[in-house]
Design a protein around this motif. Structure first.
Motif, mmCIF file in Angstrom:
data_model
loop_
_atom_site.group_PDB
_atom_site.id
_atom_site.type_symbol
_atom_site.label_atom_id
_atom_site.label_comp_id
_atom_site.label_asym_id
_atom_site.label_seq_id
_atom_site.Cartn_x
_atom_site.Cartn_y
_atom_site.Cartn_z
ATOM 1 N N VAL A 1 73.154 23.994 17.387
ATOM 2 C CA VAL A 1 74.739 24.868 17.561
ATOM 3 C C VAL A 1 74.147 26.668 17.267
ATOM 4 O O VAL A 1 75.062 26.525 17.878
ATOM 5 C CB VAL A 1 75.213 24.597 15.655
ATOM 6 N N THR A 2 72.786 26.999 17.147
ATOM 7 C CA THR A 2 73.189 28.272 17.827
ATOM 8 C C THR A 2 72.619 28.197 18.981
ATOM 9 O O THR A 2 73.659 28.964 18.983
ATOM 10 C CB THR A 2 71.679 28.514 16.673
ATOM 11 N N SER A 3 72.564 27.753 20.041
ATOM 12 C CA SER A 3 72.304 28.297 21.472
ATOM 13 C C SER A 3 73.944 28.138 21.799
ATOM 14 O O SER A 3 74.386 28.321 22.381
ATOM 15 C CB SER A 3 71.486 26.399 21.936
ATOM 16 N N GLN A 4 74.796 26.739 20.839
ATOM 17 C CA GLN A 4 75.907 26.546 21.306
ATOM 18 C C GLN A 4 76.973 27.904 21.073
ATOM 19 O O GLN A 4 77.689 28.580 21.387
ATOM 20 C CB GLN A 4 76.948 26.096 20.314
ATOM 21 N N ALA A 5 76.291 28.804 19.812
ATOM 22 C CA ALA A 5 77.193 29.961 19.516
ATOM 23 C C ALA A 5 77.229 30.824 20.721
ATOM 24 O O ALA A 5 77.495 31.740 21.036
ATOM 25 C CB ALA A 5 76.921 30.139 17.871
ATOM 26 N N LEU A 6 75.272 31.110 20.523
ATOM 27 C CA LEU A 6 75.209 32.315 21.639
ATOM 28 C C LEU A 6 76.517 32.403 22.581
ATOM 29 O O LEU A 6 76.558 33.264 23.500
ATOM 30 C CB LEU A 6 74.024 32.129 22.165
ATOM 31 N N LEU A 7 76.189 31.017 23.397
ATOM 32 C CA LEU A 7 77.003 30.685 24.596
ATOM 33 C C LEU A 7 78.057 30.472 24.345
ATOM 34 O O LEU A 7 78.946 31.284 25.631
ATOM 35 C CB LEU A 7 76.677 29.163 25.202
ATOM 36 N N ASP A 8 78.869 30.228 23.579
ATOM 37 C CA ASP A 8 80.143 31.066 23.159
ATOM 38 C C ASP A 8 80.645 32.812 23.515
ATOM 39 O O ASP A 8 81.631 32.772 24.078
ATOM 40 C CB ASP A 8 80.738 30.454 22.026
ATOM 41 N N GLN A 9 79.558 33.001 23.370
ATOM 42 C CA GLN A 9 79.590 34.682 22.998
ATOM 43 C C GLN A 9 79.463 34.871 24.825
ATOM 44 O O GLN A 9 80.099 35.749 25.638
ATOM 45 C CB GLN A 9 78.666 35.362 21.921
ATOM 46 N N ARG A 10 77.994 35.016 24.985
ATOM 47 C CA ARG A 10 77.904 35.123 26.330
ATOM 48 C C ARG A 10 78.506 34.685 27.990
ATOM 49 O O ARG A 10 78.140 35.360 28.463
ATOM 50 C CB ARG A 10 75.966 34.775 26.810
ATOM 51 N N ILE A 11 78.264 33.243 27.798
ATOM 52 C CA ILE A 11 79.474 33.356 28.678
ATOM 53 C C ILE A 11 80.621 33.595 29.255
ATOM 54 O O ILE A 11 81.077 34.338 30.466
ATOM 55 C CB ILE A 11 79.719 31.550 28.905
ATOM 56 N N ALA B 1 83.869 30.020 34.812
ATOM 57 C CA ALA B 1 84.858 29.969 36.115
ATOM 58 C C ALA B 1 84.044 28.984 36.134
ATOM 59 O O ALA B 1 83.720 28.072 37.350
ATOM 60 C CB ALA B 1 85.154 30.561 37.270
ATOM 61 N N ASP B 2 81.738 29.406 35.804
ATOM 62 C CA ASP B 2 80.857 28.876 36.895
ATOM 63 C C ASP B 2 80.262 27.911 35.825
ATOM 64 O O ASP B 2 80.233 26.875 36.232
ATOM 65 C CB ASP B 2 80.486 30.010 38.281
ATOM 66 N N VAL B 3 80.320 28.582 34.544
ATOM 67 C CA VAL B 3 79.383 27.046 34.197
ATOM 68 C C VAL B 3 80.348 26.605 33.061
ATOM 69 O O VAL B 3 81.331 27.237 32.033
ATOM 70 C CB VAL B 3 78.311 28.219 33.139
ATOM 71 N N PRO C 1 70.332 34.744 32.853
ATOM 72 C CA PRO C 1 70.027 35.949 34.258
ATOM 73 C C PRO C 1 69.885 34.942 35.506
ATOM 74 O O PRO C 1 70.196 35.026 36.356
ATOM 75 C CB PRO C 1 68.704 36.574 34.717
ATOM 76 N N VAL C 2 69.694 34.330 35.145
ATOM 77 C CA VAL C 2 69.733 33.024 36.159
ATOM 78 C C VAL C 2 70.803 31.677 36.822
ATOM 79 O O VAL C 2 71.258 31.771 37.658
ATOM 80 C CB VAL C 2 68.641 31.382 35.752
ATOM 81 N N LEU C 3 71.784 31.616 35.573
ATOM 82 C CA LEU C 3 73.673 31.968 35.424
ATOM 83 C C LEU C 3 73.654 32.814 36.485
ATOM 84 O O LEU C 3 74.582 32.334 37.029
ATOM 85 C CB LEU C 3 74.132 31.418 34.423
ATOM 86 N N ASP C 4 73.382 34.047 36.001
ATOM 87 C CA ASP C 4 74.204 35.542 36.599
ATOM 88 C C ASP C 4 73.592 35.020 38.454
ATOM 89 O O ASP C 4 74.635 35.354 39.305
ATOM 90 C CB ASP C 4 74.019 36.419 36.448
ATOM 91 N N ARG D 1 78.022 30.302 43.116
ATOM 92 C CA ARG D 1 77.218 29.760 44.490
ATOM 93 C C ARG D 1 77.255 27.545 44.614
ATOM 94 O O ARG D 1 77.383 26.968 44.686
ATOM 95 C CB ARG D 1 75.951 30.364 44.604
ATOM 96 N N THR D 2 77.748 27.679 43.004
ATOM 97 C CA THR D 2 77.613 25.871 42.263
ATOM 98 C C THR D 2 78.427 26.110 41.121
ATOM 99 O O THR D 2 77.727 27.341 39.924
ATOM 100 C CB THR D 2 76.465 25.358 42.644
ATOM 101 N N LYS D 3 78.310 25.442 40.530
ATOM 102 C CA LYS D 3 79.040 25.479 39.216
ATOM 103 C C LYS D 3 77.557 24.370 38.405
ATOM 104 O O LYS D 3 76.921 24.137 39.067
ATOM 105 C CB LYS D 3 79.848 23.828 39.034
ATOM 106 N N VAL D 4 77.895 24.758 37.296
ATOM 107 C CA VAL D 4 77.075 24.169 36.149
ATOM 108 C C VAL D 4 76.963 23.420 35.026
ATOM 109 O O VAL D 4 77.724 24.751 34.257
ATOM 110 C CB VAL D 4 75.773 25.734 36.504
ATOM 111 N N LEU D 5 76.710 22.914 35.061
ATOM 112 C CA LEU D 5 76.771 21.963 33.365
ATOM 113 C C LEU D 5 76.152 22.261 33.254
ATOM 114 O O LEU D 5 73.746 21.724 32.974
ATOM 115 C CB LEU D 5 77.175 20.849 33.715
ATOM 116 N N LEU D 6 75.211 23.105 31.345
ATOM 117 C CA LEU D 6 74.637 23.952 31.182
ATOM 118 C C LEU D 6 74.391 22.790 29.709
ATOM 119 O O LEU D 6 75.481 23.281 28.770
ATOM 120 C CB LEU D 6 74.762 24.933 30.477
ATOM 121 N N THR D 7 73.552 22.069 29.395
ATOM 122 C CA THR D 7 73.058 21.624 27.932
ATOM 123 C C THR D 7 72.261 22.197 26.458
ATOM 124 O O THR D 7 70.817 22.865 27.675
ATOM 125 C CB THR D 7 73.175 19.908 27.954
ATOM 126 N N THR D 8 72.594 22.003 26.379
ATOM 127 C CA THR D 8 71.925 22.359 24.711
ATOM 128 C C THR D 8 71.697 21.511 23.378
ATOM 129 O O THR D 8 72.620 20.502 23.815
ATOM 130 C CB THR D 8 72.372 24.175 24.058
#
Length: 452
Positions: free
Chosen positions: A92-102, A109-111, A74-77, A82-89
């Protein structure tokens, strides 16, 4: 340990991390062979990345794994456009989640997601020199000394979001108070997830601590593949089903014992076990003589256990099973897993006695009458039985819990505003075509060295 100076501990960590770099490379390859890293992206773990830095202000956010990642969605939303975000984790489970949620949240375009570098000084320096973030945010308790020290050296303001300090961690830091002050003193802002965490962080020397609430209360529901849910829901229609989620070693035998106790009374009973670490699936399947999902095996046709050893499907299991036990809580030392995820989906939940990492969440749910605590296989079986026998009681338990966590709706937006205040004002006001060579982090709150 009190006889060792803080600077000596910091220097020792830096030297040790540097000397361990060859072994860490080997370990990364071993993890990749087990599916716990992605081979093609291993260079990211050493700070090597050909991806160009996006233009404009850049906020680096680091979330260790799935739970932390879910809490900041929700913070990313709120940061969108307003700014670009470089999100690191780091998983691989978090990467799989982000591949879906982003893409689902239209954040592409922002994350930008990358894997975080390990805490080797040269790898961290390479990462920071390439990305040049204007500010950095660490989620919960991810405090790596070389990362923090490098950020301070480069003048990058730091914020700790949804900060937690467990009993165990607090005890450790109290033994090295000077080190704690140096680590926590480097943060410009600290947002604790609860009052107890805030008091502990202040006691250890963290400045500018506030307790606005827990971001996990505002996290979205876990995602689901609707077509797959519809398919499995049709297959399981009419069967008694319950879930043991995020289980850890030595808990599964107790869960299997509870299943054996229940099975004679509930024909066709299905117990789904979703281990916290899916790579344990083959071992569990062999030990429990159970089919597993990643082997292409569906649920047993009759009474039995099904091993749900997939990545990113916890939302599916919580929707299929209205009764859930949340693991890492039956066997000491435990610590618990996030009980809010099933609650958000209306599940009636139980936890074991060892939930120290989520004590505030458990206390809230207990007070609301939205949680049952069990001590062993017998009481776990009793909980499941009572929920199967009393659908109205099961629904009330789920409703009370869900009502308790519907709070802090504006917290993600307020957190986003605080993060944006760390970015240099001139960067936020300038166009995307700005000169990227200006140094980041003009409004750093200075501190002595950072270490752990």
């Amino acid at each position: 340990m009190s006889g060792i100076s803080t600077s000596a501990l910091a220097t020792g960590w830096t030297i040790a991390a540097t000397l361990l770099a060859p072994a860490l490379r080997l370990n990364l390859r071993r993890r990749a062979a087990k599916g716990r890293e992605i081979t093609a992206r291993l260079p990211e773990r050493r700070g090597i990345d050909p991806t160009p830095r996006p233009a404009g202000p850049l906020l680096w956010m680091h979330a260790a794994s799935v739970g932390e990642t879910m809490s900041i969605l929700p913070v990313l939303d709120a940061l969108r456009h307003r700014t670009k975000v470089l999100l690191t984790t780091g998983t691989v489970t978090s990467q799989a989640l982000l591949d879906q949620r982003i893409p689902e949240q239209n954040l592409s375009a922002d994350v930008l997601h990358r894997f975080a570098p390990l805490d080797v000084p040269s790898w961290v320096q390479r990462f920071l020199s390439h990305w040049r973030p204007d500010a950095a945010c660490f989620v919960e308790s991810e405090l790596w000394p070389n990362q923090l020290a490098a950020c301070r050296t480069m003048g990058i303001p730091l914020m700790l979001v949804n900060a937690r300090m467990s009993d165990r961690s607090f005890g450790y830091w109290q033994r090295v108070p000077g080190l704690a002050r140096r680590v926590l003193g480097g943060f410009a802002r600290v947002q604790a997830r609860g009052d107890e965490d805030a008091e502990r962080l202040k006691a250890l020397g963290a400045p500018h601590v506030e307790s606005p609430g827990d971001l996990k209360f505002a996290a979205p529901a876990l995602p689901v593949d609707q077509a797959e849910f519809d398919r499995l829901n049709a297959i399981l229609a009419g069967r008694p089903v319950w879930l043991a989620a995020s289980t850890h070693p030595n808990e599964e035998p107790l869960i299997a014992a509870a299943h054996r106790d229940l099975a004679p009374r509930y024909p066709g009973l299905l117990t789904i076990i979703a281990p916290r670490h899916p790579d344990r699936g083959p071992t569990l399947a062999a030990e429990l003589q159970a089919p597993r999902r990643t082997a292409g095996q569906g649920p047993p046709a009759g009474e039995g256990i099904w091993i749900a050893d997939t990545i990113g499907e916890l939302g599916l299991w919580y929707r299929l099973a209205p009764i859930a036990f949340v693991g890492r809580s039956l066997i000491p030392p435990g610590g618990g897993q996030n009980p809010l995820e099933p609650v958000r989906l209306g599940c009636a939940i139980a936890v074991g006695p060892y939930t120290g990492n989520f004590s505030d969440h458990v206390a809230l749910l207990r007070q609301a009458g939205g949680l049952v605590e069990v001590a062993d296989a017998a009481t776990l079986a009793s909980f499941v039985s009572s929920m199967l026998d009393n659908p109205d009681q099961r629904r009330r338990l789920g409703e009370h819990a869900a009502a308790a966590v519907r709070r802090h709706a504006d917290l993600p937006a307020r957190t986003a505003e605080t993060l944006l205040s760390l970015l240099p004002a001139q960067n936020l006001a300038s166009s995307p075509a700005q000169n990227l060579e200006s140094p980041p982090g003009q409004n750093i709150v200075s501190s002595p060295g950072l270490a752990r």
